[in-house]
Design a protein around this motif. Structure first.
Motif, PDB file in Angstrom:
ATOM      1  N   ASP A  22      14.974   0.136  -0.797  1.00 39.88           N
ATOM      2  CA  ASP A  22      14.745  -1.082  -0.022  1.00 39.88           C
ATOM      3  C   ASP A  22      14.157  -0.758   1.346  1.00 39.88           C
ATOM      4  OD1 ASP A  22      15.649  -2.719  -2.039  1.00 39.88           O
ATOM      5  OD2 ASP A  22      17.676  -2.926  -1.208  1.00 39.88           O
ATOM      6  N   ALA A  23      14.683   0.264   1.990  1.00 45.87           N
ATOM      7  CA  ALA A  23      14.154   0.672   3.287  1.00 45.87           C
ATOM      8  C   ALA A  23      12.695   1.101   3.149  1.00 45.87           C
ATOM      9  CB  ALA A  23      14.995   1.804   3.872  1.00 45.87           C
ATOM     10  N   TRP A  24      12.399   1.834   2.078  1.00 45.13           N
ATOM     11  CA  TRP A  24      11.020   2.279   1.849  1.00 45.13           C
ATOM     12  C   TRP A  24      10.089   1.080   1.692  1.00 45.13           C
ATOM     13  CZ3 TRP A  24       8.604   6.810   2.308  1.00 45.13           C
ATOM     14  CH2 TRP A  24       7.310   6.902   1.813  1.00 45.13           C
ATOM     15  N   ALA A  36       2.583   3.161   1.359  1.00 42.75           N
ATOM     16  CA  ALA A  36       2.150   3.665   2.666  1.00 42.75           C
ATOM     17  C   ALA A  36       0.634   3.496   2.713  1.00 42.75           C
ATOM     18  CB  ALA A  36       2.575   5.108   2.856  1.00 42.75           C
ATOM     19  N   ARG A  37       0.195   2.280   2.908  1.00 44.61           N
ATOM     20  CA  ARG A  37      -1.217   1.916   2.778  1.00 44.61           C
ATOM     21  C   ARG A  37      -2.143   2.620   3.761  1.00 44.61           C
ATOM     22  NH1 ARG A  37       1.629  -2.991   2.182  1.00 44.61           N
ATOM     23  NH2 ARG A  37       1.682  -3.610  -0.004  1.00 44.61           N
ATOM     24  N   MET A  38      -1.628   3.017   4.906  1.00 46.30           N
ATOM     25  CA  MET A  38      -2.466   3.668   5.918  1.00 46.30           C
ATOM     26  C   MET A  38      -2.629   5.161   5.665  1.00 46.30           C
ATOM     27  SD  MET A  38      -1.530   1.767   9.488  1.00 46.30           S
ATOM     28  CE  MET A  38       0.257   1.891   9.451  1.00 46.30           C
ATOM     29  N   VAL A  39      -1.970   5.675   4.618  1.00 46.32           N
ATOM     30  CA  VAL A  39      -2.027   7.107   4.325  1.00 46.32           C
ATOM     31  C   VAL A  39      -2.722   7.305   2.978  1.00 46.32           C
ATOM     32  CG1 VAL A  39      -0.685   9.218   4.064  1.00 46.32           C
ATOM     33  CG2 VAL A  39       0.151   7.410   5.563  1.00 46.32           C
ATOM     34  N   PRO A  40      -3.952   7.826   2.996  1.00 48.15           N
ATOM     35  CA  PRO A  40      -4.657   8.033   1.737  1.00 48.15           C
ATOM     36  C   PRO A  40      -3.925   9.034   0.834  1.00 48.15           C
ATOM     37  CG  PRO A  40      -6.026   8.706   3.619  1.00 48.15           C
ATOM     38  CD  PRO A  40      -4.708   8.256   4.148  1.00 48.15           C
ATOM     39  N   GLU A  41      -3.790   8.667  -0.428  1.00 44.85           N
ATOM     40  CA  GLU A  41      -3.158   9.523  -1.435  1.00 44.85           C
ATOM     41  C   GLU A  41      -1.791  10.039  -0.986  1.00 44.85           C
ATOM     42  OE1 GLU A  41      -5.699  12.509  -3.045  1.00 44.85           O
ATOM     43  OE2 GLU A  41      -7.355  11.128  -3.341  1.00 44.85           O
ATOM     44  N   ALA A  42      -0.994   9.159  -0.414  1.00 50.98           N
ATOM     45  CA  ALA A  42       0.329   9.547   0.094  1.00 50.98           C
ATOM     46  C   ALA A  42       1.225  10.098  -1.007  1.00 50.98           C
ATOM     47  CB  ALA A  42       0.996   8.358   0.780  1.00 50.98           C
ATOM     48  N   SER A  43       1.150   9.521  -2.196  1.00 47.85           N
ATOM     49  CA  SER A  43       2.039   9.970  -3.271  1.00 47.85           C
ATOM     50  C   SER A  43       1.747  11.409  -3.698  1.00 47.85           C
ATOM     51  CB  SER A  43       1.955   9.032  -4.468  1.00 47.85           C
ATOM     52  OG  SER A  43       0.643   8.962  -4.951  1.00 47.85           O
ATOM     53  N   ARG A  44       0.546  11.891  -3.448  1.00 45.82           N
ATOM     54  CA  ARG A  44       0.216  13.282  -3.788  1.00 45.82           C
ATOM     55  C   ARG A  44       0.834  14.274  -2.810  1.00 45.82           C
ATOM     56  NH1 ARG A  44      -3.004  14.785  -7.468  1.00 45.82           N
ATOM     57  NH2 ARG A  44      -4.022  13.266  -8.773  1.00 45.82           N
ATOM     58  N   ARG A  45       1.283  13.781  -1.678  1.00 43.18           N
ATOM     59  CA  ARG A  45       1.882  14.665  -0.676  1.00 43.18           C
ATOM     60  C   ARG A  45       3.163  15.309  -1.203  1.00 43.18           C
ATOM     61  NH1 ARG A  45       0.134  14.143   4.801  1.00 43.18           N
ATOM     62  NH2 ARG A  45      -1.920  13.197   4.749  1.00 43.18           N
ATOM     63  N   ALA A  46       3.928  14.589  -2.015  1.00 45.33           N
ATOM     64  CA  ALA A  46       5.154  15.161  -2.591  1.00 45.33           C
ATOM     65  C   ALA A  46       4.800  16.360  -3.474  1.00 45.33           C
ATOM     66  CB  ALA A  46       5.917  14.108  -3.379  1.00 45.33           C
ATOM     67  N   ASP A  47       3.739  16.235  -4.269  1.00 46.18           N
ATOM     68  CA  ASP A  47       3.290  17.353  -5.101  1.00 46.18           C
ATOM     69  C   ASP A  47       2.938  18.563  -4.238  1.00 46.18           C
ATOM     70  OD1 ASP A  47       3.487  15.855  -7.464  1.00 46.18           O
ATOM     71  OD2 ASP A  47       1.413  15.163  -7.321  1.00 46.18           O
ATOM     72  N   ALA A  48       2.230  18.296  -3.143  1.00 44.48           N
ATOM     73  CA  ALA A  48       1.817  19.388  -2.260  1.00 44.48           C
ATOM     74  C   ALA A  48       3.018  20.070  -1.619  1.00 44.48           C
ATOM     75  CB  ALA A  48       0.871  18.844  -1.191  1.00 44.48           C
ATOM     76  N   GLY A  81       4.389   6.003  -3.033  1.00 46.23           N
ATOM     77  CA  GLY A  81       3.511   6.411  -1.939  1.00 46.23           C
ATOM     78  C   GLY A  81       2.411   5.406  -1.662  1.00 46.23           C
ATOM     79  N   ASP A  82       2.038   4.639  -2.684  1.00 49.58           N
ATOM     80  CA  ASP A  82       0.986   3.632  -2.497  1.00 49.58           C
ATOM     81  C   ASP A  82       1.398   2.551  -1.501  1.00 49.58           C
ATOM     82  OD1 ASP A  82       2.907   2.748  -4.388  1.00 49.58           O
ATOM     83  OD2 ASP A  82       1.476   1.307  -5.229  1.00 49.58           O
TER      84      ASP A  82
END
Length: 162
Positions: free
Chosen positions: A13-15, A86-98, A83-84
């Motif tokens: 919910d916070a996210w 976080a609209r201001m951060v391109p490809e945010a969901s890929r950051r977890a993989d990294a 991660g999507d």
């Protein structure tokens, strides 16, 4: 609040409410915190395996609490799944993989051992990066991950006496 520790009752919910305000700088700072906290070595690794169970008595503790490590792991999962948001951060969901990939890529025995309590969170945040790192370690002649299959005699004796 539990004791002196504050927790968010519902991280998803916070996210959902806050992710839209995250910037690339925020995510970059989170990455640095994740590397620092999850990448820190567990000092119990340096102890004799027969003495590890008494680490707290000897004042040997991690630099960061289990609560903080768990919280960072939860945020990794939220980042991977939603991660999507976080609209201001391109490809945010890929950051977890990294992050998971960087933590485990070419990990030495101490890193594998230090992260062993966080595997569930790391595997949930990035199953591909986690399994790739495990496979790459197991493919080595002397796999660093093999430290996880060791046996602490004192702990085994303690369990058998219970």
């Amino acid at each position: 609040k539990i004791g002196s520790t504050w927790r968010i009752a519902s991280p998803p919910d916070a996210w959902f409410l806050l992710a839209q305000n995250l910037t690339t700088i925020d995510i970059t700072r989170f990455e640095a915190a994740a590397y620092a906290v999850l990448g820190s070595a567990d000092p119990r690794f340096e102890m004799d395996p027969d003495e590890r169970w008494m680490a707290a008595i000897h004042g040997v503790n991690r630099d960061y609490s289990g609560m903080l490590r768990h919280g960072i792991g939860q945020v990794l999962i939220l980042l991977a799944i939603w991660g999507d948001r976080a609209r201001m951060v391109p490809e945010a969901s890929r950051r977890a993989d990294a992050i998971v990939g960087k933590l485990l890529r070419n990990a030495d025995p101490q890193r594998w051992w230090s992260l062993s309590r966080d595997f569930r969170l790391l595997a949930e945040a990035s199953p591909d990066a986690f399994l790739t790192a495990v496979e790459e370690s197991l493919d080595q002649n002397d796999p660093a991950i093999a430290v996880l299959f060791g046996h602490d005699e004192a702990l085994a004796h303690l369990k058998s006496s219970l």
